[in-house]
Design an enzyme around this catalytic site. Structure first.
Site, PDB file in Angstrom:
ATOM      1  CG  ASP A 168      40.730  30.760  39.844  1.00  0.00           C
ATOM      2  OD1 ASP A 168      40.987  31.720  40.602  1.00  0.00           O
ATOM      3  OD2 ASP A 168      40.819  29.571  40.204  1.00  0.00           O
ATOM      4  CG  HIS A 199      39.505  30.954  43.593  1.00  0.00           C
ATOM      5  ND1 HIS A 199      40.506  30.100  43.193  1.00  0.00           N
ATOM      6  CD2 HIS A 199      39.532  30.966  44.944  1.00  0.00           C
ATOM      7  CE1 HIS A 199      41.116  29.620  44.260  1.00  0.00           C
ATOM      8  NE2 HIS A 199      40.546  30.126  45.330  1.00  0.00           N
TER       9      HIS A 199
END
Length: 230
Positions: A168, A199
């Site tokens: 992420d 993400h």
């Protein structure tokens, strides 16, 4: 399937939400919590998808205090700049208060139980919804800044599932470890980790969308809600 706009009465005033109902008219409820792009087509499509699965789904406009009716995409640099500006101005705790009001508005339309699911900013808000509201089950996808709110976890009284993307770009590895370690041993919390994902891997049309992994996470979410909201 087409939804409708409804008014939600909050502690600080009224705001709107996008409501989508299942073919049968009622069922358990789900509050669908927005990303940083407002109640846009992605969020409306998600709300419709939950309705198609049998839930009364409601996506509240949580940016209403800044500017009501934000509806942008993740497709241009200008929109990303606007989205990050909104994120910077957004009051997370007031957002949780608005989600509590949304649950209160939604519950009478349902068969009784109401859950919440959120993505990105909404992933953090789904976590805080589990900590501070009477939601019956919550799911957060790649929530940001949860590591800064681990003290709130003592308020979790209902099932919470978190999907964490290992790569992420907005949640560094050390923050992920803080979340996992901070929630370790909490019997209400289930965490799934996706080591190779970035993400927003579950956002259709997004730069990091991965259908296989998104399907896996979404399947876990649907089984979780079926178990806890039926």
């Amino acid at each position: 399937m087409s939804g409708e706009t409804v008014t939600i009465k909050g502690a600080d005033g009224s705001f709107t939400g996008y409501l989508s109902k299942p073919a049968g008219g009622t069922g358990p409820g789900i509050v669908v919590i927005q990303e940083i792009f407002g109640v846009n087509k992605v969020m409306r499509d998600l709300t419709d998808a939950y309705a198609a699965a049998g839930y009364v789904a409601l996506c509240p406009d949580l940016f209403w205090r800044i500017e009501p009716g934000i509806d942008i995409t993740d497709q241009t640099d200008a929109e990303w700049k606007q989205a990050f500006d909104l994120f910077g101005k957004f009051d997370v705790d007031k957002g949780v208060s608005d989600i509590a009001a949304t649950i209160k508005t939604l519950r009478p339309m349902t068969s009784g139980k109401v859950g919440a699911v959120g993505y990105c900013l909404g992933g953090q808000l789904a976590y805080l919804t589990a900590c501070h509201t009477d939601a019956d089950a919550s799911v957060g996808y790649y929530g940001v800044n949860i590591q800064n709110r681990l003290d709130d976890a003592k308020g979790i009284k209902a099932p919470l599932m978190l999907h964490i993307a290992g790569k992420d770009e907005f949640v560094p590895p050390e923050a992920q470890e803080q979340v996992v370690n901070g929630l370790h041993g909490n019997t209400h919390v289930t965490i799934h980790r996706y080591p190779e994902m970035d993400h927003a891997f579950a956002r259709p049309g997004g730069a990091h969308y991965d259908k296989k992994t998104a399907d896996e996470a979404n399947d876990r979410t649907m089984k979780f809600f079926a178990r806890h909201l039926a």
